[in-house]
Design an enzyme around this catalytic site. Structure first.
Site, PDB file in Angstrom:
ATOM      1  N   HIS A  97      59.313  -1.172  40.278  1.00 42.84           N
ATOM      2  CA  HIS A  97      60.094  -0.343  41.219  1.00 42.84           C
ATOM      3  C   HIS A  97      59.221   0.146  42.378  1.00 42.84           C
ATOM      4  CE1 HIS A  97      63.716   0.107  38.575  1.00 42.84           C
ATOM      5  NE2 HIS A  97      62.817  -0.084  37.630  1.00 42.84           N
ATOM      6  N   ASN A 170      69.508   2.526  36.379  1.00 44.86           N
ATOM      7  CA  ASN A 170      69.570   1.291  37.168  1.00 44.86           C
ATOM      8  C   ASN A 170      71.001   1.056  37.638  1.00 44.86           C
ATOM      9  OD1 ASN A 170      66.875   0.509  36.993  1.00 44.86           O
ATOM     10  ND2 ASN A 170      67.199  -0.755  35.172  1.00 44.86           N
ATOM     11  N   HIS A 361      60.588  10.959  35.363  1.00 43.43           N
ATOM     12  CA  HIS A 361      60.203  10.821  33.955  1.00 43.43           C
ATOM     13  C   HIS A 361      61.457  11.019  33.099  1.00 43.43           C
ATOM     14  CE1 HIS A 361      58.406  11.211  30.132  1.00 43.43           C
ATOM     15  NE2 HIS A 361      57.968  12.455  30.185  1.00 43.43           N
ATOM     16  N   TYR A 384      56.490   7.090  31.267  1.00 41.97           N
ATOM     17  CA  TYR A 384      56.648   7.679  32.605  1.00 41.97           C
ATOM     18  C   TYR A 384      55.626   8.772  32.878  1.00 41.97           C
ATOM     19  CZ  TYR A 384      60.745   4.856  33.307  1.00 41.97           C
ATOM     20  OH  TYR A 384      61.575   3.777  33.454  1.00 41.97           O
TER      21      TYR A 384
END
Ligand code: HDD
Length: 723
Positions: A97, A170, A361, A384
């Site tokens: 990403h 997503n 996160h 994360y």
């Protein structure tokens, strides 16, 4: 449902200008004595150029030399500070990403959801919660293009009164793998191959399909990624999903399962593959630009937050496991209930400070939200925070974009780039020297508590639950739910990817161990376009490494599974913001063009006039300003084309104009031309077809607007069997 106006939580600090750490008190009125104020924001940035130490710079253009033509001196502190800082300007790009863009906004719940959850943004319709949303592609590096075939990230940071909640989702509701332990393998396979760093931002290469064909659990996600969902027209026209099953917890401690959805109010609309590849070259910032410009002109992207809620007692009634992130709950079985609206209404001031340094996160949750045992989610909870420590540093939470609205107070101290100036000598708990502060409050209503889920006793194992083993039924369901042209696009995408794969074993395995198990029609269409033979059932397999998580049997009813909600073959509810190319040139009637632009703007479209060069064209009644030059304004960045009277015959002789119109036609876009421009359609090889209008100029805008209501005319050209 309309959101009521009401209280707005204070927005997170903007990053322009000076930044005040949490504990810095506001400046007092003008001091009268001569003592300098030591506080960090005492000196606002002025007009004078200074060093980072606040010393005024005399000359920022020339380095210090021993004489006018002499060597530069080591003692040039001004140049060294400037260049050293420049050398350190980048932080590591995200390992996935990396390419993204973001916007600020607000979230407002329609009705209190207190019966389901304590989550602060879902309580009071009078409260608007500030949010920051980052959209991204997954595989490409930070400088890659916006329109590859790829998943899009949809990460939302809610700055709530109970702390920060990140919903890191997503634009597809399922994932490639079921266990986080496989994530590095998936990403290594899809990223550029390590020996030559080729190809950039593409799954169409051997290592990805090697991995995918050995990972049957990826079959469902492959269907999504090979569909046009992987080519969103804009971030405002794509859905978002939390993917995992989470929990909602109410004040009584009752927990229910939930899937989070973002439904765009502009509908779900995509590009087509050829168009997306051309955009990559013509305007690699296509989606980023669209988001930025639409917010600048007040056309704010909006999404409804939808909840699919499942009672704990119903956990096992679906025929698949709610903890398996390769499965979705069909909306026809559990409806998605809209509970609030997200509006993106402000562009960031500074890309690096906000979009690059924002740190999401999955573990940033607030009271009222909790996790499930989904093994993909559980691994993300580790990954994360780890990545933010590496990428941004241990004090990432102090950066303005990451900072909680509720002041953070604890005994964590120090580390790189600490901004808070903690006072006093107490940095431990329990303490009496600091009056016991900061105190932990087990009884506080807003305190985060994990749901006391009863875990089943059993041996410690490294195994996949048998309830995760049906890898194909929902992939088949996806195929069954598509319209004819969507199937054509999916098969063409598989064909494109597999035609890029060189290794025959990988090509064969993808066909005979993945595609044939999804649907024989899909396998047949891809076989025809790739030359990969579909083996008759019972053919002995060539020895291949066995899949680490072999597929279990399909559901008996797999062939009947359908979820109409998965199809994009629906007209969008609005066409607001679509871009229309108006081709102009010398002798065009400026009054007619003006009327067309007005009609298009009244329908909230964004028309742009395109001439042979920038500046003006010689219209019938004098010079007329144009927005873009033809060579700089490719057809692929527009949604429709309009040709007024007077220019068609001249344009018909120009290759650039012919190509412009032909591409618009191939990509299924509405085209409307004045009667004298029919010659342009002929020269461009555009046949009479749906969405192509020829006629009196006065009626063209209305016709174009009506046709845009269909978004595209995808049946004009078979992308699988292009002519
Ligand atoms: Fe992830 C970034 C979404 C699985 C590890 N992920 C990242 C971002 C999004 C997602 C939207 C970008 C956030 C931003 O804009 O800064 N990831 C997902 C979804 C997943 C998923 C929806 C599956 C349902 N991710 C996943 C797994 C792992 C990671 C299984 C690791 C085990 N993801 C990361 C990461 C990233 C990341 C390495 C890279 C940069 C970052 O986190 O901040 O930690």
């Amino acid at each position: 449902m309309a959101a009521k106006p009401g209280k707005t939580l204070p927005v997170p600090p903007r990053t322009s200008g000076q930044v005040t750490p949490n504990d810095t008190p506001p400046l007092p009125p003008q001091e009268t004595d001569k003592t300098l104020d030591m506080r960090p924001d005492a000196m606002a940035p002025g007009e004078e150029l200074t060093t980072n130490q606040g010393v005024t710079v005399s000359d920022d253009q020339n380095s210090l030399k021993s004489h006018v033509r002499g060597p530069t001196l080591l003692e040039d502190i001004l140049m060294r500070e400037k260049i050293t800082h420049f050398d350190h300007e980048r932080i590591p790009e995200r390992v996935v990403h990396a390419r993204g863009t973001a916007a600020h906004g607000v979230f407002q719940v329609y009705e209190s959801q207190a019966h389901l959850t304590m989550a602060a943004p879902l309580q009071d319709p009078a409260v608007t919660t500030p949010v920051f949303v980052r959209f991204s592609t997954v595989a490409g590096s930070r400088g890659s293009t916006d329109t590859p075939r790829d998943v899009r990230g949809f990460a939302v940071k809610f700055y709530t009164q109970d702390g920060v909640w990140d919903l890191v989702g997503n634009n597809m509701p399922v994932f490639f793998i079921q266990d986080a332990n496989k994530f590095p393998d998936l990403i290594h396979a899809v990223k550029p191959e390590p020996h030559n760093e080729i190809p950039q931002a593409q799954s169409a290469h051997d290592t990805f399909w090697d991995f995918a064909s050995l990972t049957p659990e990826s079959a469902h996600m492959l269907m999504w990624v090979m569909s046009d969902r992987a080519l969103p027209r804009s971030f405002a026209t794509m859905e978002g999903f939390g993917v995992h099953t989470f929990r909602l917890v109410n004040a009584e401690g009752v927990s229910r399962f939930v899937k989070f959805h973002w439904k765009p109010l502009k509908g779900v609309c995509s590009l087509v593959w050829e168009e997306a590849t051309l955009i990559s070259g013509k305007d690699p910032d296509f989606n980023r630009r669209d988001l930025f410009e639409s917010i600048e002109r007040g056309d704010f992207p909006e999404y409804e937050l939808g909840l699919q809620v499942v009672e704990e007692a119903d956990e096992h009634k679906f025929g698949f496991d709610l903890l398996d992130a390769t499965k979705l709950i069909p909306e026809e079985i559990v409806p998605v209930v809209p509970v609030g609206k997200l509006t993106l209404n402000r562009n960031p001031d500074n890309f690096f400070a906000e979009t690059e340094q924002v740190a999401f996160h999955t573990g940033h949750i607030i009271p009222g939200i909790d996790f499930t045992n989904d093994p993909l989610l559980q691994g993300r909870l580790f990954s994360y925070i780890d990545t933010q420590l590496r990428r941004v540093g241990p004090n990432f939470h102090e950066l303005p974009i990451n900072r909680s609205l509720r002041p953070a107070d604890n005994n964590q101290r120090d580390g790189f780039a600490r901004m808070t100036v903690n006072k006093g000598r107490v940095s431990y708990f329990p303490n009496s020297l600091g009056g016991g502060c900061p105190m932990h409050s087990p009884a506080a209503a807003a305190a985060f508590r994990s749901v006391a889920v009863k875990e089943q006793p059993g041996p410690k194992v490294r195994e996949r639950s048998p309830s995760f083993s049906d890898h194909f039924s929902q992939a088949t369901q996806f195929w069954n739910s598509m319209s004819d042209w969507e199937k054509d696009h999916i098969a063409a995408a598989f064909a494109f990817e597999l035609n890029q794969v060189v290794d025959e074993v990988v090509r064969d395995r993808t066909m005979n161990e993945i595609l044939v198990n999804i649907h024989k029609d899909l396998a047949g269409m891809v076989s025809e376009a790739t030359g990969i033979a579909v083996k008759p059932a019972g053919t002995p397999e060539a020895p291949t490494p066995s899949a680490p998580t072999p597929a279990g049997p399909l559901r008996k009813d797999a062939d009947k599974l359908r979820s109409p909600a998965l199809s994009m073959d629906k007209p969008p509810p609005t066409i607001k913001g679509r871009k229309v190319a108006v081709l102009v040139g010398d002798d065009v009637d400026s009054g007619e063009v003006e009327a067309m632009l007005e009609a298009l703007s009244a329908a909230e479209l964004v028309p742009e006039t395109i001439g042979s060069h920038a500046g003006t064209v010689a219209a019938s009644d004098g010079p007329m300003k144009v927005n873009r030059a033809a060579a700089n304004a490719p057809s692929v960045v527009y949604d429709a084309v309009l040709v007024p009277t007077g220019v068609g015959p001249a344009l018909a002789t120009q290759t650039l104009a012919q190509r412009f119109v032909h591409e618009a036609w191939r990509h299924g876009k509405p085209i409307a031309v004045a009667s004298d421009a029919e010659v342009l359609l002929e020269a461009a090889g555009v046949p009479t077809s749906d969405g192509v209008a020829v006629g009196d100029a006065a009626g063209l805008p209305a016709q174009l607007i009506a046709d845009l209501g269909r978004h595209r005319f995808p049946r004009r050209v078979s992308v699988l069997r292009p002519s």
